[in-house]
Design an enzyme around this catalytic site. Sequence first.
Site, PDB file in Angstrom:
ATOM      1  N   ARG A 123      17.949 -30.366  -1.482  1.00  0.00           N
ATOM      2  CA  ARG A 123      19.428 -30.388  -1.456  1.00  0.00           C
ATOM      3  C   ARG A 123      20.066 -29.359  -2.395  1.00  0.00           C
ATOM      4  NH1 ARG A 123      18.509 -36.033  -1.473  1.00  0.00           N
ATOM      5  NH2 ARG A 123      18.469 -36.789   0.662  1.00  0.00           N
ATOM      6  N   LYS A 145      28.587 -17.459   0.377  1.00  0.00           N
ATOM      7  CA  LYS A 145      28.452 -17.790   1.805  1.00  0.00           C
ATOM      8  C   LYS A 145      27.025 -17.493   2.210  1.00  0.00           C
ATOM      9  CE  LYS A 145      33.120 -17.207   3.607  1.00  0.00           C
ATOM     10  NZ  LYS A 145      33.981 -16.469   4.567  1.00  0.00           N
ATOM     11  N   GLU A 187      33.162  -2.055   3.881  1.00  0.00           N
ATOM     12  CA  GLU A 187      33.469  -3.295   3.149  1.00  0.00           C
ATOM     13  C   GLU A 187      34.173  -2.983   1.827  1.00  0.00           C
ATOM     14  OE1 GLU A 187      33.331  -6.144   4.460  1.00  0.00           O
ATOM     15  OE2 GLU A 187      31.672  -6.282   5.873  1.00  0.00           O
ATOM     16  N   LYS A 229      36.905  -9.046  -5.179  1.00  0.00           N
ATOM     17  CA  LYS A 229      36.336 -10.182  -4.441  1.00  0.00           C
ATOM     18  C   LYS A 229      36.074 -11.371  -5.365  1.00  0.00           C
ATOM     19  CE  LYS A 229      33.042 -11.984  -1.200  1.00  0.00           C
ATOM     20  NZ  LYS A 229      32.042 -11.836  -0.165  1.00  0.00           N
ATOM     21  N   GLU A 239      37.371 -21.119   1.103  1.00  0.00           N
ATOM     22  CA  GLU A 239      38.234 -20.549   2.148  1.00  0.00           C
ATOM     23  C   GLU A 239      39.258 -21.537   2.702  1.00  0.00           C
ATOM     24  OE1 GLU A 239      36.273 -17.516   4.517  1.00  0.00           O
ATOM     25  OE2 GLU A 239      37.564 -18.025   6.204  1.00  0.00           O
ATOM     26  N   ARG A 243      41.014 -16.783   0.751  1.00  0.00           N
ATOM     27  CA  ARG A 243      39.722 -16.141   1.076  1.00  0.00           C
ATOM     28  C   ARG A 243      39.648 -15.690   2.535  1.00  0.00           C
ATOM     29  NH1 ARG A 243      33.553 -17.750  -0.883  1.00  0.00           N
ATOM     30  NH2 ARG A 243      32.598 -15.956   0.154  1.00  0.00           N
ATOM     31  N   ASN A 247      38.556 -11.544   5.752  1.00  0.00           N
ATOM     32  CA  ASN A 247      38.112 -11.286   7.128  1.00  0.00           C
ATOM     33  C   ASN A 247      38.964 -10.245   7.846  1.00  0.00           C
ATOM     34  OD1 ASN A 247      35.951 -13.189   7.138  1.00  0.00           O
ATOM     35  ND2 ASN A 247      37.481 -14.819   7.187  1.00  0.00           N
ATOM     36  N   HIS A 250      37.714  -8.567  11.005  1.00  0.00           N
ATOM     37  CA  HIS A 250      36.509  -9.260  11.484  1.00  0.00           C
ATOM     38  C   HIS A 250      36.651  -9.822  12.891  1.00  0.00           C
ATOM     39  CE1 HIS A 250      33.903  -9.869   7.692  1.00  0.00           C
ATOM     40  NE2 HIS A 250      34.645  -8.794   7.558  1.00  0.00           N
ATOM     41  N   HIS A 254      33.829  -8.589  15.054  1.00  0.00           N
ATOM     42  CA  HIS A 254      32.761  -9.439  15.608  1.00  0.00           C
ATOM     43  C   HIS A 254      32.711  -9.318  17.121  1.00  0.00           C
ATOM     44  CE1 HIS A 254      32.299 -12.335  11.954  1.00  0.00           C
ATOM     45  NE2 HIS A 254      31.569 -11.253  11.843  1.00  0.00           N
ATOM     46  N   HIS A 267      27.395  -4.056  11.356  1.00  0.00           N
ATOM     47  CA  HIS A 267      28.496  -4.947  10.969  1.00  0.00           C
ATOM     48  C   HIS A 267      29.658  -4.156  10.324  1.00  0.00           C
ATOM     49  CE1 HIS A 267      30.536  -8.523   9.540  1.00  0.00           C
ATOM     50  NE2 HIS A 267      30.507  -8.045   8.301  1.00  0.00           N
TER      51      HIS A 267
HETATM   52  P1  NAD Z   1      20.492  -5.722   6.540  1.00  0.00           P
HETATM   53  O1  NAD Z   1      20.161  -6.768   5.584  1.00  0.00           O
HETATM   54  O2  NAD Z   1      19.954  -5.828   7.928  1.00  0.00           O
HETATM   55  O3  NAD Z   1      20.068  -4.326   5.918  1.00  0.00           O
HETATM   56  C1  NAD Z   1      20.327  -3.138   6.647  1.00  0.00           C
HETATM   57  C2  NAD Z   1      19.037  -2.306   6.837  1.00  0.00           C
HETATM   58  O4  NAD Z   1      18.723  -1.633   5.622  1.00  0.00           O
HETATM   59  C3  NAD Z   1      17.816  -3.116   7.198  1.00  0.00           C
HETATM   60  O5  NAD Z   1      17.032  -2.375   8.108  1.00  0.00           O
HETATM   61  C4  NAD Z   1      17.081  -3.243   5.861  1.00  0.00           C
HETATM   62  O6  NAD Z   1      15.676  -3.454   6.000  1.00  0.00           O
HETATM   63  C5  NAD Z   1      17.364  -1.898   5.254  1.00  0.00           C
HETATM   64  N1  NAD Z   1      17.339  -1.822   3.794  1.00  0.00           N
HETATM   65  C6  NAD Z   1      17.848  -2.723   2.929  1.00  0.00           C
HETATM   66  N2  NAD Z   1      17.799  -2.219   1.686  1.00  0.00           N
HETATM   67  C7  NAD Z   1      17.225  -1.003   1.772  1.00  0.00           C
HETATM   68  C8  NAD Z   1      16.924  -0.003   0.832  1.00  0.00           C
HETATM   69  N3  NAD Z   1      17.280  -0.119  -0.449  1.00  0.00           N
HETATM   70  N4  NAD Z   1      16.293   1.116   1.266  1.00  0.00           N
HETATM   71  C9  NAD Z   1      15.995   1.274   2.586  1.00  0.00           C
HETATM   72  N5  NAD Z   1      16.302   0.368   3.536  1.00  0.00           N
HETATM   73  C10 NAD Z   1      16.913  -0.756   3.117  1.00  0.00           C
HETATM   74  O7  NAD Z   1      22.075  -5.543   6.710  1.00  0.00           O
HETATM   75  P2  NAD Z   1      23.286  -5.558   5.675  1.00  0.00           P
HETATM   76  O8  NAD Z   1      24.262  -4.606   6.214  1.00  0.00           O
HETATM   77  O9  NAD Z   1      22.835  -5.434   4.272  1.00  0.00           O
HETATM   78  O10 NAD Z   1      23.863  -7.045   5.835  1.00  0.00           O
HETATM   79  C11 NAD Z   1      24.354  -7.502   7.066  1.00  0.00           C
HETATM   80  C12 NAD Z   1      24.285  -9.004   7.076  1.00  0.00           C
HETATM   81  O11 NAD Z   1      25.113  -9.504   6.024  1.00  0.00           O
HETATM   82  C13 NAD Z   1      24.778  -9.641   8.350  1.00  0.00           C
HETATM   83  O12 NAD Z   1      23.895 -10.666   8.731  1.00  0.00           O
HETATM   84  C14 NAD Z   1      26.139 -10.228   7.970  1.00  0.00           C
HETATM   85  O13 NAD Z   1      26.467 -11.362   8.729  1.00  0.00           O
HETATM   86  C15 NAD Z   1      25.899 -10.573   6.531  1.00  0.00           C
HETATM   87  N6  NAD Z   1      27.113 -10.643   5.702  1.00  0.00           N
HETATM   88  C16 NAD Z   1      27.277 -11.746   4.940  1.00  0.00           C
HETATM   89  C17 NAD Z   1      28.387 -11.859   4.125  1.00  0.00           C
HETATM   90  C18 NAD Z   1      28.534 -13.042   3.223  1.00  0.00           C
HETATM   91  O14 NAD Z   1      29.593 -13.204   2.609  1.00  0.00           O
HETATM   92  N7  NAD Z   1      27.518 -13.861   3.080  1.00  0.00           N
HETATM   93  C19 NAD Z   1      29.336 -10.823   4.073  1.00  0.00           C
HETATM   94  C20 NAD Z   1      29.141  -9.693   4.871  1.00  0.00           C
HETATM   95  C21 NAD Z   1      28.010  -9.614   5.688  1.00  0.00           C
HETATM   96  N1  GLY Z   2      32.708 -11.761   3.592  1.00  0.00           N
HETATM   97  C1  GLY Z   2      33.799 -12.678   3.593  1.00  0.00           C
HETATM   98  C2  GLY Z   2      33.728 -13.678   2.486  1.00  0.00           C
HETATM   99  O1  GLY Z   2      32.872 -13.613   1.626  1.00  0.00           O
HETATM  100  O2  GLY Z   2      34.530 -14.564   2.463  1.00  0.00           O
END
Ligand code: NAD
Ligand code: GLY
Length: 366
Positions: A123, A145, A187, A229, A239, A243, A247, A250, A254, A267
Amino acid sequence: MTQNNPTTLDVTLGERSYPVWIGRGLLGDAARWRARLRGRHVLVISNTTVAPLYLDRLAHGLDGLQWSSFLIGDGEAHKSFANVEGALAALAELGATRDACVIALGGGVVGDLAGFAAACWMRGIDFIQMPTTLLAMVDSSVGGKTGVNLPAGKNLVGAFHQPRAVVADLDTLATLPDREYHAGLAEVIKGAAIGDEPFFAWLEAHADALAARDETAVAEAIARKLRYKAGVVARDETEQGERALLNLGHTFGHALETAGHYTTLLHGEGVAIGMLLAARLSERLGMAAATDTARLLRLLEAVGLPVAVPPGMDAQQLLALMRLDKKNTAGTLRLILWRGIGKAEIVAGVAESEVLAVLHEAGASR
Ligand code: NAD
Ligand code: GLY
């Protein structure tokens, strides 16, 4: 900011407050992040691209602890329940107790999944974010998140679960592909566009340096976006209001990502086009001036981001996808629009005909 003196920010959430360190050499600076561990069990979750590059840098800092690693495949498809199960099995194998910690080493995919696994084990146990993409550094690693995708849709399952610390080691950006780096800049721009006009002006002035990956400019951009942020998260962790502004772009974004089956656009690229569409819609509705849209367009182009709807996407299909957005209430579209740079707001009851008009203007087919 120097190698031994990172920029430090705090996300202020009472007893759950945590530091965000931004600087160079931080993965190897174990004395700093190890102080945030409470127990003796650590599971490092990473992926098959990032682990070979960076796992060694933090591994020596885990000497003397009981630790193991769990690697997922590379890509959004691996942000799955199956991999959460795998991570939980790895925690069981480790004999992880309630004071165990998960370390997420990777981009947003790894961070979201690892945080969710940590939220589920007994948990909720600690986790530390070690983001290695620009997008993860400036957005997903901060704010708590976490979650995974279902076949029915992206991020449909998740939990708010704040990390114990965020360790943004700028050295890891050296291997990040250009396209991923640019997607992360979307972003950064988003934060400024929502609520920080002086930061937006700073980004305009430093667009060339940012596009060229100038280290000083990148470090400053990350810190400024995260300061913004962290403030929003501290005021509205789950949110209930403000918050939602994070988006901006978004709902359009999306829909564009989904229409492209998550392969046409990253993204951040969807967010870039989505922000511009939101600005154009705001202008159409008489909420904002054309000069604000023009500034956003110029900045997105200057840092190498896409600004048009990809060829072949259909406006009606995009609208149908937008109707599924989590922010909507029964029967009406609820969008994040703006009154100009730094002045985003939630707008309910937006007429679908206006949305369609904006999509058509941006290249979506009829
Ligand atoms: P990702 O994690 O897929 O990374 C992008 C690519 O870069 C991948 O191929 C990865 O293997 C590669 N990579 C990562 N670090 C590297 C490095 N230092 N050197 C070489 N390659 C590297 O994508 P992302 O853009 O980091 O994240 C996208 C995800 O984040 C989505 O699933 C999205 O929904 C999520 N997201 C979450 C939030 C949140 O608040 N939790 C906010 C925005 C996005
Ligand atoms: N990426 C949107 C949030 O963190 O709320």
